[in-house]
Enzyme design. Structure first.
Site: not given
Length: 630
Positions: A262, A334, A358
């Site tokens: 990420k 996210s 998330s």
């Protein structure tokens, strides 16, 4: 206040213009002027309180002008006298009125004027200078990468045990694995299967890297799940992995396995954009702890994957990430990039993060297995911070076995993250599930309950009991204030005006400016009460429930408990095309365990997946069916 106008005797006839002028210039001149009370203020002006009306002359135009001028001069001088003497007092009155009005936004409108003046003076003299000094020390850089808070949250219910030596997990043996002829089949193999192909030299890390780089470049323009493809680094790390194997050195199951991070996780020489146009070209000279750990296992980084802008939802500067199982909808959460990329076979696994949903939300939407670990299990050094007492890093994988392998690789304590701990995780591969008592909520997928019951687990109806009714607001207060502390300078510079989704962080962080320190701490005290009540109520070894129930998402993150997200099936999409479609809505469940008992959640997830194949299904990204103009 306005002065009342007294009726004048009828004037003698005079030219209409002069009559109008005299009427307009009629006024009251103070006979004596008393100090106005502090509350007497109209539009910033204090008015005299004792006045006598002076008659205007009524004969002779010239004489009238002379007297009007004279009286005007007297009034003007008196007015200037009052303003000069009372200007400081008027400003204080205005400030007190403003402060009094604003106190309602802090639920503290109970102070009298005297106390408010004292508060105003104290804030100007002491508070504001201290605020500015502290911001200069720690808040000029955004993202919370440095200067962590001295207030450290510990999630363990049993105190912190000291570990003399780190024990690795006893991974299961994967045998009789053969290289598929099609790259598509390779792309959806598990970590353990790919690792066996590399160990037995049926495939090289370079070849695997080629497969996944091609898929990243092919599907990312549609799914919008990739920010940076790290070709050069990937080939360099793949070569190192292959060279080691040629020397007879096999590190373990992640040796030579491609993966993604990420894009809130810093990797030197590559952009770390945080998904935001404001930081789109940001390169951090930091090597995140989790990246170091994976590099030491021989894993190969092939991409920095999408994070929602500043780790909020699935909207980023390049668009919005889609769900591979139904690309008409978005991935949510996210950690959109890690979930969607893993689901689409663009990477075998990826690392995401969760502050409030998330990991759980995108894993559930995209139909992948994921683990939100116990808070503090994985050090977050080099990772953009929302909340130091809520943020967690965890894996998105094809199976619970893969999640256990990745967790074993990335767990650990680092000096850059005071909340991180060396957690003595028991081996999930050696848990006797027949000795476990597992609760199930009303929201649990009953197929999971029935499968685990058939495998010898004791299943009982269950409900967490707690009296704290403000779970969701406690999380919002904690998350928003912490986030604002990490992006204080961002807001002050007006960069929130160019944020990708104006109804998200910009609104929440402006509201966070109105949360007093005392009520932030009251929220943490309420959080402590919640944790104690949950601990007392947690009378089972684990429980099964909806992975995306917002109350449980908030509660789980506030407590710091782990949850494994497990695919359990599919259902039809809403309003499908008349001719049919291969697009599906995924069905998942959550297996929750107490803090530091990740091995229990993983063991139960592995047991369920050992006799089901929902986690092995592939999304229809190449064949949606006819009449699917998406």
């Amino acid at each position: 206040m306005r002065l009342p106008r007294r009726a004048l005797p009828p004037p003698r006839p005079r030219p209409p213009l002069l009559h109008l002028l005299v009427v307009l210039l009629s006024f009251a001149v103070p006979e004596t002027v008393a100090a106005p009370p502090r509350t007497s203020c109209i539009a910033g002006m204090a008015w005299p309180t004792k006045c006598t009306w002076l008659p205007l002359p009524t004969s002779g135009m010239s004489h009238s002008y002379t007297l009007v001028s004279k009286y005007h001069k007297i009034w003007k001088e008196t007015k200037e006298d009052v303003s000069a003497n009372d200007v400081s007092r008027q400003e204080t009155i205005s400030g007190v009125i403003g402060l009094k009005g604003s106190m309602k936004y802090f639920d503290a409108d109970f102070f009298n004027n005297s106390k408010l003046r004292e508060m105003e003076d104290g804030a100007i003299e002491f508070n504001v200078p201290a605020f500015r000094d502290n911001r200069k020390l720690v808040a000029l850089e955004n993202g919370g990468l440095h200067n962590p808070s001295a207030l450290v949250f510990k999630s363990s219910w049993n105190g912190e045990s000291k570990i003399s030596k780190r024990k690795s997990l006893d991974y299961p043996i994967t045998s009789s694995v053969h290289r598929p002829s099609k790259d598509e089949d390779i792309a959806f193999m598990s970590i353990m299967e790919l690792g066996e192909l590399i160990r037995t030299k049926q495939v090289t890390s370079r070849e695997l890297t080629d497969v996944f780089l091609r898929r990243l470049k092919r599907y990312s323009p549609v799914i919008k799940s990739v920010i940076t493809v790290t070709d050069d680094l990937a080939y360099k790390q793949a070569k190192e992995a292959d060279d080691l194997l040629e020397q007879g050195k096999y590190i373990g199951p992640l040796h030579g396995i491609p993966y993604g991070l990420k894009d809130i996780i810093a990797v030197p020489e590559y952009k770390t954009t945080w998904g935001s146009k404001t930081f789109e070209n940001q390169v951090l000279d930091i090597e995140a702890y989790v990246y170091k750990r994976l590099k030491s296992t021989g894993a190969v980084l092939v991409a920095k994957l999408v994070t929602g802008s500043l780790a909020y939802d699935d909207i980023w500067f390049g668009g919005r990430t889609r769900n591979p199982w139904n690309i008409e909808e978005f991935s949510t959460g996210s950690s959109a990039g890690p979930a969607a990329s893993t689901s689409a076979g663009m990477v075998p696994f990826a690392i995401g993060s969760e502050t409030a949903g998330s990991i759980t939300y995108p894993a559930a939407r995209c139909g992948v297995t994921a683990l939100r670990p116990t808070f503090g299990t994985v050090a977050r050094t080099g990772v953009m911070s929302i909340s130091e007492s809520l943020d967690k890093l965890g894996p998105f994988c094809r199976s619970a076995i893969d999640c256990a392998v990745v967790l074993d690789a990335i767990r650990g304590k680092d000096a850059g993250d005071p909340s991180s701990r060396e957690v003595d995780i028991e081996d999930p591969f050696h848990v006797d599930i027949t000795q476990l008592t597992v609760g199930y909520l009303d929201s649990a997928e009953m197929e999971v309950v029935n499968v685990l019951s058939a495998k010898g687990v004791k299943l009982v109806p269950f409900k967490l009991n707690y009296t704290v009714e403000s779970v969701q607001s406690i999380l919002n207060i904690t998350m928003d204030v912490d986030m604002l502390a990490h992006f204080d300078n961002w807001q002050r510079e007006g960069l929130d005006d160019v944020y990708e989704a104006q109804d998200q962080w910009p609104v929440e962080l402006r509201r966070a400016r109105l949360i007093p320190a005392v009520d932030y701490l009251q929220a943490q005290r309420a959080r402590g009460k919640l944790i104690r009540e949950v601990k007392e109520s947690f009378t089972v070894d684990a429980f099964i429930g909806n992975a995306t129930d917002w109350e449980h998402v908030c509660l789980g993150n506030l407590v710091g408990m782990p949850v494994a997200v497990v695919p359990t099936g599919f259902k039809s999409i809403e309003d499908p095309p008349k001719s049919g479609t291969r697009r599906r809505t995924t069905v998942t469940t959550g297996i929750y365990a107490p803090p530091d008992h990740d091995h229990i959640a993983l063991a139960l997830a592995m047991a369920y997946q050992s006799v089901t194949n929902h986690h092995k299904q592939r999304p229809p990204i190449d064949d949606l069916g006819s009449d699917n103009d998406v």
